[in-house]
Design an enzyme around this catalytic site. Sequence first.
Site, short mmCIF file in Angstrom:
data_model
loop_
_atom_site.label_atom_id
_atom_site.label_comp_id
_atom_site.label_asym_id
_atom_site.label_seq_id
_atom_site.Cartn_x
_atom_site.Cartn_y
_atom_site.Cartn_z
CD GLU A 140 -37.81 45.47 42.56
OE1 GLU A 140 -39.23 45.48 43.00
OE2 GLU A 140 -37.30 46.38 42.01
CG HIS A 143 -41.08 47.13 46.51
ND1 HIS A 143 -41.59 48.26 47.10
CD2 HIS A 143 -40.07 47.33 45.61
CE1 HIS A 143 -41.22 49.26 46.20
NE2 HIS A 143 -40.37 48.79 45.37
#
Lengths: 173, 173
Positions: A140, A143
Amino acid sequence: MAVLPLLIYPDERLKQVAIPVVQFDGTLQAFIKDLEETMSAGPGGVGIAAPQVGQFQRIAIVDVSGARRPVPNNGRLLLINPKILAEEGEVKGREGCMSVPDYTGNVIRAERIRLKAQDDQGQWREYQCEGFEARAVLHEIDHLDGLLFLDRLVSRRNDLFRRKNYQSTDKPA
Amino acid sequence: MNNWFMLTLVGNDRPGIVAHISAALYDAGCNLGEASMMRLGGNFTIMLMVKYEGKAKALGDVIEPVADSMGLHYHVDHIKAHLHQHLLPDVRITVYGADRSGIVAKVSGALTEAGLHILDLESDVAGSEDKPIYIMHIEGHASEGIEALRSALEIVATEGVEVSLSPIETMMG
């Protein structure tokens, strides 16, 4: 509350670097609720980052507490402006991504991490994660930096004798 | 209409095979799908999904000159196929040991009975010429659970091959 539409690669916006959150207000909290609902709506989704729904701010949610096979976890992690403080070990594991349908691949990630992140009130908190949860957190955070697991793929072939991989994925002798 | 073909090519390995074959297909208006291409025992092998708006014979005519020029045998099959049909593997099995006949039959036989659906298998013979070793890597789906496979493999492992099995947990983020 709403399930937000996901950006799907090759949408170029997924490669954009997200900016830090500075305003900890009701708008942020409402967005976090929507982000969490979007994560839960995805099949098997254990993490989501704001850029996946087109919001280019450094916000991610990870929750591996409901993983198919139980793994050590911190419950629901809300990570705002997360910073990795320490990484240790490396382990190969399989990843997929809600923004990259119909493909999974092997990625090497740290086995254990220590990180700090702000909560929805702006308070800094520190966390330690290992294994599957550490993988989800690192995926994550990638990202937020405009990186996808596709940027980190390793071959499935010729990795039989990687000792670290062996130790961490095999049943103890 | 379904216009997918499976193109198989085999021949002595040399540099440039992929480039020449794919250029010929591109020039003929083909689209390429999923593929497996690798060097096996000094040969280069290609299994390639090709989308082509003509008949198998016409696709053969496209391939023949370039296959001949590179000393490759080819075969074209019209296939029932679609993209985006990936199945998620949930188990990885590695097998290695002194090479002898029957390893694959024994291991795969035991695994099949215990519910394994093989999605991907790669194997190599390595070591020295006089003492070859066999190494096999399987990814698959355990339809009757991973414990069933583990029990099946315990019996095989006593027969002189090293077998290890680990679940594949796909992190979906």
